[in-house]
Design a protein around this motif. Structure first.
Motif, short mmCIF file in Angstrom:
data_model
loop_
_atom_site.label_atom_id
_atom_site.label_comp_id
_atom_site.label_asym_id
_atom_site.label_seq_id
_atom_site.Cartn_x
_atom_site.Cartn_y
_atom_site.Cartn_z
N SER A 44 -1.18 6.51 -0.92
CA SER A 44 -0.76 6.74 0.46
C SER A 44 -1.74 7.63 1.21
O SER A 44 -1.85 7.56 2.43
CB SER A 44 0.65 7.35 0.49
OG SER A 44 0.70 8.52 -0.32
N SER A 45 -2.48 8.48 0.48
CA SER A 45 -3.46 9.35 1.14
C SER A 45 -4.64 8.55 1.68
O SER A 45 -5.41 9.05 2.50
CB SER A 45 -3.96 10.42 0.16
OG SER A 45 -4.60 9.83 -0.95
N TYR A 46 -4.76 7.30 1.23
CA TYR A 46 -5.79 6.39 1.74
C TYR A 46 -5.18 5.33 2.65
O TYR A 46 -5.84 4.34 2.98
CB TYR A 46 -6.53 5.72 0.58
CG TYR A 46 -7.49 6.64 -0.13
CD1 TYR A 46 -8.85 6.64 0.18
CD2 TYR A 46 -7.04 7.54 -1.09
CE1 TYR A 46 -9.73 7.49 -0.47
CE2 TYR A 46 -7.91 8.39 -1.74
CZ TYR A 46 -9.25 8.38 -1.42
OH TYR A 46 -10.13 9.23 -2.05
N GLY A 47 -3.92 5.53 3.00
CA GLY A 47 -3.25 4.60 3.90
C GLY A 47 -2.89 3.28 3.26
O GLY A 47 -2.73 2.28 3.96
N MET A 48 -2.74 3.27 1.93
CA MET A 48 -2.46 2.02 1.23
C MET A 48 -1.00 1.94 0.80
O MET A 48 -0.44 2.91 0.29
CB MET A 48 -3.36 1.88 -0.01
CG MET A 48 -4.81 1.66 0.31
SD MET A 48 -5.79 1.34 -1.19
CE MET A 48 -5.78 2.95 -1.96
N TYR A 49 -0.41 0.77 0.99
CA TYR A 49 0.94 0.52 0.48
C TYR A 49 0.80 0.05 -0.97
O TYR A 49 -0.08 -0.74 -1.31
CB TYR A 49 1.64 -0.57 1.31
CG TYR A 49 2.95 -1.01 0.69
CD1 TYR A 49 4.10 -0.25 0.84
CD2 TYR A 49 3.01 -2.18 -0.07
CE1 TYR A 49 5.30 -0.63 0.26
CE2 TYR A 49 4.20 -2.58 -0.65
CZ TYR A 49 5.34 -1.80 -0.49
OH TYR A 49 6.52 -2.19 -1.07
N TYR A 50 1.68 0.54 -1.82
CA TYR A 50 1.61 0.17 -3.23
C TYR A 50 3.01 0.12 -3.84
O TYR A 50 3.97 0.66 -3.30
CB TYR A 50 0.76 1.18 -4.01
CG TYR A 50 1.36 2.58 -4.08
CD1 TYR A 50 2.06 3.01 -5.21
CD2 TYR A 50 1.25 3.46 -3.01
CE1 TYR A 50 2.61 4.28 -5.29
CE2 TYR A 50 1.80 4.74 -3.07
CZ TYR A 50 2.47 5.14 -4.20
OH TYR A 50 3.03 6.40 -4.26
#
Length: 299
Positions: A46-52
């Motif tokens: 999330s710190s890289y703006g990624m949904y996982y």
């Protein structure tokens, strides 16, 4: 006659002490190499703006492995395999995952046994981790219905990727950054580099290391090399990266591996960078080569 007997007696005692020392040192090196230093993830996607999506699955020896899945509109998936004493988000891993995701591919990253958030206390020296990779692939195939996979490993993980090309027909490619070829040689070199023991003596420990690992851990080190050599039977090209100034795993390991690579494979060397630093020091070129490779094997 007495002096003659004493001479042989002391020679026997000296030889006995040397043998005991050899065995103790071989066992000690093996014990050090089999233990992992657990380091849990200190970064989140999330710190890289990624949904996982969090995921977990069990190996055949019932260890629970944990990881993340980054689902793209394209389900062709890259499985990231970290190095020893590392984890699924260590260092630049999340940045690279985002780059691969932005190239249009889904990504799976998980902690190997005895690493990160996964269970286990002992390494498998890339041999037992075959079970980890097999279980990860089974999870993707059965849960996500994924049919095309690329294995992408760094250092320890790079050798795991290379030595498991035959696990599934869904494996379409292998990316290997800084792999090792001969583990006993690598361990013996570490002994020489970190102690007073001369290199030629350290090299004599190879046999002891191989036998100790086999006796105490039921791991056939020679089979790791034979599995690597089997890449010559892989149906697609393979991509290898290695830095020419790598002191931890000298580039000579990749050069030996390159002799077995399938047709049209790529062996990319980077100048003036250290162990597994090719991406960090040459990001644009690294990613261009990677994207071209993924686009080719996934065509």
């Amino acid at each position: 006659m007495i002096k003659f007997s004493n001479k042989y007696y002391y020679s026997f005692i000296s030889l006995f002490i040397l043998i005991i020392a050899y065995i103790i040192l071989s066992v000690h090196i093996t014990n050090l190499s089999i233990k992992a230093t657990k380091k849990t993830s200190d970064q989140l996607p999330s710190s890289y703006g990624m949904y996982y999506e969090d995921l977990q699955f069990r190996t055949s020896d019932n260890l629970l492995l944990k990881g993340w899945f980054f689902e793209n509109s394209n389900l062709q998936t890259v499985i990231m395999i970290h190095g020893v004493d590392s984890n699924k988000s260590d260092g630049f891993t999340l940045e690279l995952i985002k780059d691969i995701y932005d190239m249009g591919y889904s990504v799976m990253a998980f902690d190997l046994r005895a690493h990160g958030d996964s269970e286990g206390s002992d390494l498998g020296l890339t041999y037992v981790e075959r079970d980890d990779i097999s279980s990860a692939i089974n999870y993707l195939e059965n849960t996500k219905k994924i049919e095309e996979i690329v294995l992408f490993g760094f250092s320890y993980g790079a050798t795991i990727a290379l030595s498991n090309t035959d696990l599934s027909s869904s494996i379409k490619g292998i990316v290997s950054d800084s792999p090792f070829y001969d583990l006993p040689e690598l361990l013996a070199a570490e002994v020489s580099n970190r102690t007073f023991i001369p290199k030629f003596i350290a090299n004599l420990l190879k046999f002891g290391i191989i036998q100790t690992i086999k006796i105490f851990h039921d791991i056939e080190i020679t089979k790791i090399i034979s599995r690597i050599q089997e890449v010559q039977n892989f149906n697609n090209p393979i991509l290898i990266y290695h830095c020419d100034q790598d002191e931890r795993i000298p580039i000579s390991h990749s050069k030996r591996i390159s002799k077995f690579l399938p047709e049209n494979s790529t062996f990319k060397t980077f100048n003036n960078c250290e162990h597994a630093k090719g991406y960090e020091d040459n990001k644009k070129e690294y990613n261009n080569i990677l994207k071209n490779y993924l686009d080719f094997v996934y065509k």
